[in-house]
Each structure stands twice: as structure tokens, then as C-alpha cells.
Write an enzyme that holds these catalytic residues in place. Sequence first.
Site, PDB file in Angstrom:
ATOM      1  N   ASP A 139      -3.052  -2.734   1.483  1.00  0.00           N
ATOM      2  CA  ASP A 139      -3.029  -3.049   2.908  1.00  0.00           C
ATOM      3  C   ASP A 139      -4.500  -3.153   3.326  1.00  0.00           C
ATOM      4  OD1 ASP A 139      -2.070  -3.332   5.524  1.00  0.00           O
ATOM      5  OD2 ASP A 139      -2.345  -1.207   5.924  1.00  0.00           O
ATOM      6  N   LYS A 140      -4.799  -3.819   4.441  1.00  0.00           N
ATOM      7  CA  LYS A 140      -6.206  -3.990   4.820  1.00  0.00           C
ATOM      8  C   LYS A 140      -6.656  -2.917   5.814  1.00  0.00           C
ATOM      9  CE  LYS A 140      -7.679  -6.985   7.854  1.00  0.00           C
ATOM     10  NZ  LYS A 140      -8.519  -6.156   8.760  1.00  0.00           N
TER      11      LYS A 140
ATOM     12  N   ASP B  62      -1.180   2.585   4.377  1.00  0.00           N
ATOM     13  CA  ASP B  62      -1.329   3.783   5.212  1.00  0.00           C
ATOM     14  C   ASP B  62      -0.360   3.838   6.374  1.00  0.00           C
ATOM     15  OD1 ASP B  62      -2.432   1.684   6.632  1.00  0.00           O
ATOM     16  OD2 ASP B  62      -3.869   2.954   7.676  1.00  0.00           O
ATOM     17  N   GLY B  63       0.506   2.844   6.532  1.00  0.00           N
ATOM     18  CA  GLY B  63       1.374   2.822   7.713  1.00  0.00           C
ATOM     19  C   GLY B  63       2.841   2.811   7.351  1.00  0.00           C
TER      20      GLY B  63
ATOM     21  N   PHE C 297      -1.493 -13.249  23.429  1.00  0.00           N
ATOM     22  CA  PHE C 297      -1.949 -13.830  22.161  1.00  0.00           C
ATOM     23  C   PHE C 297      -0.738 -14.206  21.318  1.00  0.00           C
ATOM     24  CE2 PHE C 297      -2.875 -13.465  17.648  1.00  0.00           C
ATOM     25  CZ  PHE C 297      -3.928 -14.358  17.536  1.00  0.00           C
TER      26      PHE C 297
ATOM     27  N   ARG D 133     -15.851 -11.952  11.642  1.00  0.00           N
ATOM     28  CA  ARG D 133     -14.701 -12.515  12.339  1.00  0.00           C
ATOM     29  C   ARG D 133     -15.237 -13.147  13.609  1.00  0.00           C
ATOM     30  NH1 ARG D 133      -9.003  -9.690  14.113  1.00  0.00           N
ATOM     31  NH2 ARG D 133      -8.155 -11.514  15.143  1.00  0.00           N
TER      32      ARG D 133
ATOM     33  N   ASP E 255       4.399  -0.107   5.680  1.00  0.00           N
ATOM     34  CA  ASP E 255       4.264  -0.273   4.230  1.00  0.00           C
ATOM     35  C   ASP E 255       5.348   0.483   3.472  1.00  0.00           C
ATOM     36  OD1 ASP E 255       1.821  -1.699   4.569  1.00  0.00           O
ATOM     37  OD2 ASP E 255       0.768   0.193   4.849  1.00  0.00           O
TER      38      ASP E 255
ATOM     39  N   ASP F 290      -2.602  -8.386   9.392  1.00  0.00           N
ATOM     40  CA  ASP F 290      -3.691  -8.941  10.193  1.00  0.00           C
ATOM     41  C   ASP F 290      -3.809 -10.457  10.023  1.00  0.00           C
ATOM     42  OD1 ASP F 290      -5.876  -9.059  11.857  1.00  0.00           O
ATOM     43  OD2 ASP F 290      -6.918  -7.380  10.912  1.00  0.00           O
TER      44      ASP F 290
END
Length: 1213
Positions: free
Chosen positions: A462-463, A845-846, A593, A649, A849, A715
Site C-alpha cells: 500500500d502507499k 496499514d488500513g 473532487f 505532485r 487492505d 491514491d
Amino acid sequence: MEKEDLKVLNKGEEEELELQGYRLCRWRLALVGLGVLFTGGFLLLLLYWMPEWCVKSTCTRTTARDAEVVLLRSTDEFRRWFLARELIRRYGDYQPTQIRYFTFHSTTYYWSDEVQNFGVLTGLEDLQVSCSTLHSEHSVGLTRNQQEYRRLFFGVNEIAVKVPSVFKLLIKEVLNPFYIFQLFSVILWSADEYYYYAVAILFMSIISIATSLYTIKKQYIMLHDMVATHSVVRVSVCRPNNEIEEILSTDLVPGDVMVIPINGTIMPCDAVLVSGTCIVNESMLTGESVPVTKTNLPDPLPGDRGEDNDSVFNTEEHKRHTLFCGTHVIQTRFYTGDLVKAVVVRTGFNTAKGQLVRSILYPKPTDFKLYRDAYLFLLCLVAIAGIGFVYSIVLSILNKVPAKTIIIESLDIITITVPPALPAAMTAGIVYAQRRLKNLGIFCISPQRINICGQLNLVCFDKTGTLTEDGLDLWGVQRVENGSFHLSEENAYKENLVKSQFVACMATCHSLTKIEGQLSGDPLDLKMFEATGWILEEATEEETSLHNRIMPTVVKPPKQLLPPEPAVTPEQDMELYELSSAHEIGIVRQFPFSSALQRMCVVARLLGEKRMDAYMKGAPEIVASLCKKDTVPENFADVLEGYTKEGFRVIALAHRRLESKLSWHKVQNISRDHIEANMEFLGLIIMQNKLKAETPAVLEDLRQASIRTVMVTGDNMLTAISVARDCGMIPPQDTVIIADALPPHDGKTAKITWRYADKASQTSHLEEVNITLDDVCHIDEPKKQELYHFAMNGKSFAVISEHFPDMLQKLVLHGTVFARMAPDQKTQLIEALQGVDYFVGMCGDGANDCGALKRAHGGISLSELEASVASPFTSKTPNISCVPSLIREGRAALITSFCVFKFMALYSIIQYISVTLLYSILSNLGDFQFLFIDIAIILLIVFTMSLNPAWKDLVSRRPPSGLISGPLLFSVLTQILICLGFQTITFLWVRQQPWYTVWTPLSDACNNSSHININNTEIDDHNIQNYENTSLFYVSSFQYLVVAIVFSKGKPFRQPSYKNWPFVLSALTLYVFLLFIMFYPVKAIDEFLEIVCVPFDWRVKLFLIILVNAVVSVVMETFILDIVLWKLVFSRDQQGSFGVTPVAPTPQGGIDLRYYKCLTRLCCPSRMTPKARYMHLAQELRVDPDWPPKPTTTTEAKTLPENGSTYQIMKNS
């Protein structure tokens, strides 16, 4: 024939099942009952282990509709069987309602007469309701009768994780075939009066079962506690006559209208907002602990209800309006006299949280070759035992041995050949590895996965929060004026910029909100707003409720940034002056967004101005395309490329002054397309997502170890590519190909458009040495090949999975970046990678996941929250440095398992050879000889040989994945032959000695009359004491120690054995003790072990036999096997072991040329067949002229009418 019908459930889905209907048959049940009685319950055990046998032996086939029992079979590669009871439920008030259903894996399947099949009712989405219908027909609520009727089908709104009782778990664990075999062995040994070892095995089994029960129970309790939190709450629902009723959340059904309380709540179901606004923390689903604003579902006006404007409601498409179960509603906003209402769309296990819990409760089994091979190996041992069984029976009958002795001794052969201590021995290595991992701060809840981690050759990361820090930092800004760039500036916190449109855009174009006085929202928005130094003010709940419309959010600069104010003359009105000098901007409307549009937009008005302004921010290319060309600098593309190549970015800003005719009311109803056009380009904001300090070094270690790394994140795509380049996952010279896939639309087929993320520089053509499968013998010609990586987002991944299944396998071979991936898509990606034979690790980490962590061969969570419940491993260290540690420990544990398995196999065969040779003279080993071998030698050696720690470096080769491999089989077979040979020589040679006679208590081969026991002149019934027994006991005892030493391998996966002091000490102690009792007999020990005295010269000969045996074993294992055969097989295995594919180098390329040259001199077969599926694919792609796809080309899905399969045609777009 109708009776033989086979139904398919969940067709085309991940959980596709085949269903057969059965009806109970009384005479079959009676026959099975008799069989159970005659077999002493063994048949019942067999039917418990084999559900399909159980159903077929007790039932007859019938139609699915009339079935009493349904037999289910998964359609995946595991083809597992399940059975379920079909039930009938009647509902009194709605005659003649009869509901046929069965429950499987917490999902209820109902019979439908329309489709003549069972199906799942998920919720309101089954009705295909449009957005306008949701508002007009479903926003008034349900009557109590309607609610009760629906609860018949949808059940109680509860994600029930029942914690099984200890008794249930105990029964399930004890009924494992291995424990049943151990029980059988213990009973047999007790019948043979071999109590000591029986007690030892019983003790080990009890400890093993207790540990297993504790771990399983703890996992269930953790999951239950995670789900039970806020699962039952009191909620308010609307009834059709405008009543508000308070009920328990467990009574909610799809269609209920729930009132969301002002102070927020934890959502007990999935619901769509029909009025008001909510601020929600969705970290449970997305892993991002950023509050999200949820708006009410749009209700098209009667005139606009066409197909385009009034779409069918779908939770995925309308997730900005959907409140998901388990997410935390922090606060709500509402209009005068109106409540914040949401229509319940899914309940229980059908909700987003329910699906997550189901994936944890019922994971797909992880197939690992080691365990499959272990069972095959045991079957071979059983076959050998069968031969010994028949041999002992025939021999005993010929020698007229009593029936009881025949039964016990022949069954004893089976317990000798299949060692009951094997599970405990195999577990020891894993327990030690688990303890070492704990010392490294890695906790494990699924110990069997440790071995599998030793095989990992690809790791998905994961990022956010895993590879990078959680937030973004503002690096700088670059403003544009009059169509040209200014020099970049560190920040926009300046007096001269305070009234500029650039700063106004930064201060207004966001979705931030205040929660308990604290600003919260998207980290990017937060950093951007903080950089301006402005202040955000929101209307209070009281102010909001007094107005017909939501009060606008106001932003203003701090006073110190505003220019100094001139002195106020007495004639001037103080209030009017303050109004004119204040620089406040009200945000009138937000267009949130959108990842599809890659931009967001707001309409704002400066206090005192009549006209409004539109501000937009988003992906630079998108924003520039919506601006007037003369406002975009000519060098825009070059400046942008410069920043993106450096891993920043970049976000572009734009502004437009709106027409004065656009009133506040019109702005609320205007479409964003009218606003987002003819903008003026304002400039760029440059952000950086800082990598964690450990990330690049760890990824480099994995690359050096030939382990592929893949990024899978929720992301943005460009950010993900940028971070992948930054951390070394994509080297700077490699090309990134983005696959944009579109689903079928307006009669057009699905298609993929290929574009290159940035221009491939000349350096991307590297001199790369590629060892191919065709020319492994002609490796002197290096080939030029471009290294490339595929990147795609979740939507493209979904389209490719559905419409281009063959293409997906090719893409995952080189896919490095997977962005905007939903939780279930992460799991699908893991499965796709496993489908081409990768051993996949996942680090996240989430809670988003969770599914992927559970599905991967080795999932490691960096969070101690929800993810740790699903993940086999949890790391206390919040960075990825735990991944190489886990792989190293996994490799050490795997090699330990091989060593232990080989040793235990040899131990049983050595003992089998000894017993078989002694059976031929109607002798056997004595009880205390068995006890000494089984406990003093075997258990001591097994539990200490497993203690070797992992090797300090992660090397580029992997251990073999299974026992059925050339080197391992060769190793075991050669050692068996060596042991057989030396035991046979000993057995025959002792009988050729001049002093040899059939031993009796009066025999004195030692010429030592004092050693004779005058009192004990009775001949032993079991004929234990004899020269053959003594000689074989000495030789076999040393053989156990020799094979333990030759099998206890060190480098490159474990520390050398001489560093394992408990093992060295144990082996030395046993060697000294055995040599001592061999050369210096002690009467008490000899009597205890039932050893007879043999002449000294025969002891010297025995010592020479033992010495030669040891030398032959060591030479065969260490030199012939390790140097010649082992490396030769590794050369072939390396193709499957490396993260690279030698035929078409994957991103982590590189193979040691000298290593291959050396090996090919030893052996060069004409064609080496790759083992792994990804190797076959790489071989095909190497000769494909259209691969990789060229930039600006399109791949279309075509359907062949004859077989319906898909293929691709490349064409220029």
C-alpha cells in the site's frame, strides 16, 4: 433429466458454486449406521472428513427445489465440497407464503420459482431503483408490517460473529486425521505395555491442541469485539404518516428511512442520504482517516428525468451520497425544519463491513506445495508400512505366533513408519520462528503462514502510511501572469499576494470543514489552505437551522497580512468602513473532487462584490485544457514534466469571473460544465509526498533478492507513479505504460487505450543480459530490451478483468502501479498474481487492505487496528523494514521444516529397517531401547535442530517450495539406502563372527563370567536380548545422529549449525554417551536397555561401520548433493524463483551471468521447461511483436461467435 440438474450460484462471481439437490434416504441412513457400528465409529469420522461421501451415502438425488440437503462445490482451483440443510419458512399473515432457503458462509440463498434457482437478496439495489424513485417512493419510510415482512428475507441487521465454545473447537481440532492417528498409536502402545512413550506423545498432543485452541479462540474474540462495537444501537426511523419511531438497529431492513442524529453515529447499515449533508470518517473502509463530506442524492427535476440525468442507484457509482456500515458520521448539517435522512439500502452481511468480515471469516484456502507434498510423502510411508504390515503377519503365521502378538506387532510397524511425533516436530520449528519474529516486533496469528513467507517472490505495498508518510508537504508555488511563469516561490504567505486570485483559489478551492473547532479534510487541501495562513469560519448548527439554505463557509486572511488601514475620519460610518475594508470570501457552491474528472471546483463571492468567481484545481493537463489558450504558458508542458520527473505532485489552479446574471439561486442548480470552461490559468502548486526513511533501502534489498515489488493504492495514479519512481520501485530509465480501459458503451465493445506516462529517454534502452529459456546454452550474446512497467487505476482493472481476462495475466507480469483500487480490487489483484504462480506478500496499514492481507500468501499489517484482525502478521514497527525480516525468518522456518521432515522420515525408516531385520529372527527392539531412541535421541535432536536462527542477509535464491523435488528426494533416498546397507551389513556380519551363537542368558561371548546374570536364566518371551539386537541398536543409534547432522543445513537461509549451541551440545552428549556404553559397558545401563555383552574386537568393528557410514552420508549429502545436484536444480528453479522473468525481464531485472555459465557447463538440456505460469507467459511475450503495446494505440475486445471467447486487435487510434 430434471432430477440430475446442476445449478450454478453466483455465476461469474468470485464465490461461484455448483449446487446439487439431495433428499434423505432412510435405508441408506440405516446402512451407514450399521457401518459406523461395525467400524467402531471410523466410518463416521471418514464421512465427517468427506462431505460429498456423507451426502452421497445417506441421500438420493432430487431437484434443487425439492431438496432437503444441498451439496455445494466451489468452482475455483480448490474444488472444495460443502453441505447445507435446506429449510422452509412459512409466514402466517401472508398466505400462502412459503420460503425455501439455506444459509452458507453467513449468506442466505432463497429459492426463486421465476429463475428456478437459488439467489441472494442483497438489498434495495435488487429493485434497480432510479435516483428519482428513491426520493419519490422510498423516502417516506415503511409501515411496521412491511418492515416485518422484509425481515423474513433480509434477516436481522447484524454482523454476527459467533465465538464457538471451547468444547466445539476442541472436537473440531481433535478430529484432525493426525490426532486420530496419534490416539490410535497411544492405545496400541498401551496394549503393548509401552506406557512411557505413549504418555510423552499424549502430553505433546495435549499441549499442541491447547495452543491451537487458544490461538483460534483469541482470533474469534478479536473479530467479535471489532464487529460488536456499536453494532447494536438505538436508531430513529420514519413511518409513512410522518411519525418518528425509535427502534433497535438490528430491526432495520432495506427501505427503512433512518434519521441521522445531529451529533453523529456509527452507521449500523449501508444507507443513501436523501436529505442533508454528513461529514464521515471512512477509515474503516479506505484506510485514510480523512473526513469525507457526503451530500444528499441528487433528485432530478421532472423535466430532466431522462436516461442520462436519472441513473439507476448503485452504491459504487453514488458512493459520495452513501453512508457505509461501520463508518463514523462525525456531524450533520440540515435545512430548516428538515431532518438528515438516509434510506437503508443493505443490511447485515450484505453491507460493505459485512463483506469485509465475511472475507476474514471464510478466506480461500492458501495452497502451499509443502503441505500437499507432506501428505504425498506420508502416503509413501503408509505404503512402506503396508509392506511391513503384510511381511510381519506372514512371518508370524509361519512361525505360529499367538494372534494377539501378531495383531499388536503388525500394527506397531505402522506406528513406527508413520511417526506420531511428526506434527509436534514440525510445529517446533514454526514456534521458534514465531518467537524470533516476536522479538523483531512482528506478531503472528497464523503460524502456518510463516513457512509460506519463505517462498515469497513478489510483495504488494500500500502507499499512504506504508511506503510514504501519511500526509503531503507543500514544496512551493509557481504563479502565472500574462501567459508566462514567474519563478517558483516557497509559499504564498505574503502581503503582496493576499488579494491575488492565486491565493483566493488556494483559500477557497477545497472541501475542508471544522470538527470540534479543528480543521479537517483531505491532507492535500489542508496543507494548501494552511500555506495561505487564512482563517476558515463556518456557520454554527443554530445559524444553519435558522436559514432556508446552508450558510456559506467564509474564508479570510489574518489582519497582519492585509495592507495598513488609513485613519478613519469622524464623518465616515465605522460599520460601512469595516465592511468595505474586510476581505472575506464566501464559498457559495462546491463541486466535489471527482477522480473521473480529476478536478474540483467552487463558486465563491467576495464580500461586497455583486459578481461571483469560479475557482478550480486539479490535474495540470485537465485544468490547462479547460483554460483559455492565451493564459496557459507556452513552456507549460516542459515545466510540468520537470516537476513530475523529480517525483513532485503538481496541482494546477484556474479562475473565472462569472456573469453578473448568475444569481445565488441559479448557481445552486447549474451544471459544473457551464462553470468549468474558459478559465484563466493561475499557476501550479507543487507538493511532495515524503517517503519513509527506510523505504528505498528496503525496496533495494528486495530487488537484490530478486523479489518483485508492486504498489497497490487507493491514491491518485500520477502520485503513485511518482512515488514508485522516487522509492526505486520504477528505476528512472524505465518506461511506464498507462492502461486506460473503458467498458462497453453505446454498442461499442470494451477497449484499452495505451499511453506512456512520460517520454522514454534514450537511457531506457539498457544493455540488459537476459537468460532466455530457448538459449540457455548460448548466453554469450546480450540482448537489448526496453524495461517497462504497466500502471492502471481501479476502473481500468475492473474492465480488463471482465472483458480482457487473457490480457490481465500479461499485464500483472509487468504491472507495478495499481492506483485508485477499491478494497475488493486489491484482493482480486492478489488472486490474479497468484493465478500466474507468484507467491504474493502484501504489506498495508488500513482496514481497506484487510481482504488482500488475508488472501495473500503472507500479509503483514503495519496497523494494530482492524487490519491486524485479518492479517496473519502485524508489525509493531510502522515501516516496511519488517518485510525482509519476515521473508528471512520464513525461509529459515521453511528450511527447518524440510530438515525436520527429512529427519523424521529417516528416523522412521531407520527404525523400520531395524525392526524388519529383527522380525526375521522373531526378535524386536526392547521397550526401553524404543524409549531411549524416541525420547533421548529423536525428541531432543528434533527440538534443538529447529533452533537455527535465520541468515542475516536476504539472498537472491529461494528455498524449494515442496518436498517432491529432485534434490530433496535424492537426499532422502540416498540416506535410506546408506542406512539400509550398513544395517544389513551389521546384521549379516555379526552372524558370521566366530564367537556367534544364538544368545541365551548363559552365553558369555565377552569371556566375562561376572557379567552373566545367574539368577535370570529364563528366556525372554519377546526375544529382545541377542547379538543382532545389540549390534543394530548401536549402529542405528549413531545413524539417527549422523542424519540429523547432515540434514541440519545452514547457509544461505539459516545460521550454521555450529552456532546452534543447544543442538551441538545435545549431539555431542549423545555421541559421548553412546561411545561410552559401547566401549565401557555399565551393567545397570545394559540391563535397562536390554543390551548383551559382545567381544571388544566386534565393538571396534561396529565403530568402523559407524565411522564409514558417517563419512559416506556426509560426502553424499554435502559434496555430491549440495555441490552438483542441488545447484543444478536451483539453476532451473531460479527461473521460477527470481522476481524477474528471464525471457522478458520484469522491472526488477538482472541475473548473474557467471553463475549460469558455470551451471550450463555441468548440464545443458536442449530445452528447459519453466515451472511457473508467469514464466510461460514471459516466453510467449518475448516473441510477440505487438508487445508491449505502442503508445497511442487502442486494444479492442472482440467476440468470436463460435465460442464466445475474446481476443484483441491492435490498431492505431
